[in-house]
Scaffold this motif. Structure first.
Motif, PDB file in Angstrom:
ATOM      1  N   ASP A  60      79.093  83.208  65.908  1.00 51.96           N
ATOM      2  CA  ASP A  60      77.986  84.175  66.098  1.00 51.96           C
ATOM      3  C   ASP A  60      77.714  84.640  64.589  1.00 51.96           C
ATOM      4  O   ASP A  60      76.776  85.400  64.300  1.00 51.96           O
ATOM      5  CB  ASP A  60      78.338  85.378  66.920  1.00 51.96           C
ATOM      6  CG  ASP A  60      79.706  86.208  65.920  1.00 51.96           C
ATOM      7  OD1 ASP A  60      80.378  85.502  65.802  1.00 51.96           O
ATOM      8  OD2 ASP A  60      79.660  87.604  65.967  1.00 51.96           O
ATOM      9  N   SER A  82      74.952  79.786  68.661  1.00 48.24           N
ATOM     10  CA  SER A  82      75.305  81.232  68.176  1.00 48.24           C
ATOM     11  C   SER A  82      75.919  82.439  69.010  1.00 48.24           C
ATOM     12  O   SER A  82      76.080  83.215  68.729  1.00 48.24           O
ATOM     13  CB  SER A  82      74.190  82.132  67.443  1.00 48.24           C
ATOM     14  OG  SER A  82      73.045  82.133  68.346  1.00 48.24           O
ATOM     15  N   SER A  83      76.109  81.997  70.434  1.00 50.50           N
ATOM     16  CA  SER A  83      76.719  82.740  71.409  1.00 50.50           C
ATOM     17  C   SER A  83      77.680  81.953  72.484  1.00 50.50           C
ATOM     18  O   SER A  83      77.051  80.600  72.617  1.00 50.50           O
ATOM     19  CB  SER A  83      75.844  83.653  71.930  1.00 50.50           C
ATOM     20  OG  SER A  83      75.006  83.050  72.795  1.00 50.50           O
ATOM     21  N   GLU A 124      77.197  82.056  75.581  1.00 50.54           N
ATOM     22  CA  GLU A 124      76.078  81.919  76.687  1.00 50.54           C
ATOM     23  C   GLU A 124      75.292  80.684  76.096  1.00 50.54           C
ATOM     24  O   GLU A 124      75.010  79.724  76.882  1.00 50.54           O
ATOM     25  CB  GLU A 124      75.188  83.021  76.758  1.00 50.54           C
ATOM     26  CG  GLU A 124      75.886  84.271  77.345  1.00 50.54           C
ATOM     27  CD  GLU A 124      76.695  85.143  76.469  1.00 50.54           C
ATOM     28  OE1 GLU A 124      77.355  86.135  76.949  1.00 50.54           O
ATOM     29  OE2 GLU A 124      76.761  84.792  75.252  1.00 50.54           O
ATOM     30  N   MET A 183      83.542  86.830  69.567  1.00 51.46           N
ATOM     31  CA  MET A 183      82.092  86.747  69.360  1.00 51.46           C
ATOM     32  C   MET A 183      81.865  87.939  70.550  1.00 51.46           C
ATOM     33  O   MET A 183      82.261  88.187  71.410  1.00 51.46           O
ATOM     34  CB  MET A 183      81.645  85.466  70.239  1.00 51.46           C
ATOM     35  CG  MET A 183      81.732  84.318  69.000  1.00 51.46           C
ATOM     36  SD  MET A 183      80.851  82.769  69.811  1.00 51.46           S
ATOM     37  CE  MET A 183      81.898  82.495  71.048  1.00 51.46           C
TER      38      MET A 183
END
Length: 374
Positions: A7, A30-31, A33, A53
């Motif tokens: 992240d 960046s995540s 999900e 994160m």
């Protein structure tokens, strides 16, 4: 390809640059999900996954990924700055990770681990390919052995049948001659000749397949006219099978450069099969036309037909349609030989058929076939 999940943009950029500098293909998320969405769409050899994160942490992402059949072989390396205690490292391994590295990251060590995982992946992939090739080879050799045994059994039976018949007719001939019954002698001779002709055809097919296997099937190519050949074949077949009416549809008056006797062999094979597999019918159609700088010849019957799935294999060596093999004699090599003859003329063979509606076996050859290497 490697997926880096972190992240913090600075971490993503620095790791990406280092790995790309060493010729690795890199993707980023960046995540957690976003990482899961990318794992569903793409295939990754390795995932470098940050533990801390917001939203889904690294452990949750790893557990979710382990449930994807597509990604179950993907290696995961955890990166963590805070959770360096043994219990967190243990959780990382139990979540599906193969390694756990604490921050700040030693790039030299990380690169070494990445290269090691790639080597393991490549070796694993090669082993799987070798295993599959071996299994395919074993399956092919089992099937081949079974086909060979089946063919020997069929050939022995098919050759023995006319021989036994000839032997019986010869014995009957001896008795009829002793009685002076010339009419019966003639009948027995005619029947013996029919069986000898069957035996001759079987031996000729066996010799042809032997020549094909050894690359010694000879061709004597010269110019001939397909129309003339078909007219001659129809006349011959009508004399030996007067119960069948053979119609010719279309014309091909152009000269063809090829082996007339071998092409005749193919057409007679198609016609013989059409008669054999059309019990209760009396008409066969030969379709001929000039097409695509060559000649199309199809032999159409109105017999039992062939299942769509089995049509793919009818020109294979030793193949016999299971449902008909019980009721009709044959070695299962006539169509294979025919296909080889047509291919050696630069042509193609095929079949169009429907169960209960009959079949049309056909070939197309160019007017000038390639010069045979033999």
């Amino acid at each position: 390809m490697i997926l880096i999940v972190d992240d913090t943009p600075e971490n993503l950029i620095s790791l990406k640059k280092v790995l790309e500098k060493h010729d690795f293909e890199v993707d980023t998320a960046s995540s957690g999900e976003e990482a899961l969405k990318k794992v569903l769409k793409n295939e990754y050899v390795l995932i470098i996954l940050d533990v801390q994160m917001p939203g889904m942490d690294g452990f949750e992402v790893a557990e979710a990924i382990s449930g994807y059949s597509k990604a179950k072989e993907t290696a995961i390396i955890f990166l963590s700055a805070a959770n360096t205690e043994l219990k967190f490292i243990t959780k990382g391994y139990s979540s599906g990770g193969l390694d756990y590295i604490t921050k700040p990251v030693d790039m030299g060590i990380l690169l070494l681990k990445v290269k090691t995982f790639y080597r393991i992946y490549e070796q694993s992939r090669k082993l799987i390919e070798i295993q599959k090739a071996l299994m395919d080879e074993i399956e092919f050799r089992k099937k081949a052995e079974h086909k060979k045994d089946e063919f020997i059994s069929i050939a022995s039976h098919e050759l023995k049948t006319p021989l036994t018949s000839v032997k019986g007719y010869v014995q009957l001939l001896g008795r009829s001659i002793d009685k002076g019954d010339l009419e019966t002698v003639k009948k027995h001779l005619q029947k013996a000749e029919v069986q000898l002709e069957k035996l001759n055809d079987l031996i000729a097919d066996l010799l042809d397949i032997s020549k094909i296997e050894s690359g010694k099937l000879k061709f004597n190519k010269k110019n001939f006219v397909m129309d003339d050949l078909l007219d001659s074949i129809i006349e011959i077949m009508h004399q030996s099978n007067p119960e069948f009416h053979i119609l010719k549809e279309g014309h091909a008056p152009q000269e063809i450069f090829g082996d007339e006797m071998r092409i005749e062999q193919v057409i007679i094979n198609f016609l013989t099969n059409a008669m054999k597999y059309s019990p209760g019918t009396s008409e066969i159609k030969i379709v001929v036309r000039f097409e695509n700088a060559g000649v199309y010849v199809g032999v159409k019957d109105y017999g039992i037909g062939i299942d769509t799935e089995q049509q793919k294999s009818v020109f294979d060596k030793f193949y016999r349609v299971e449902e008909t093999a019980i009721h009709f004699q044959g070695l299962g090599i006539g169509l294979y030989i025919s296909a080889e003859i047509i291919r050696r003329h630069g042509g193609e063979v095929g079949v169009k058929s429907a169960i209960g509606e009959g079949s049309e076996f056909y070939f197309h050859i160019p007017l000038i076939s390639p010069t045979d290497p033999d």
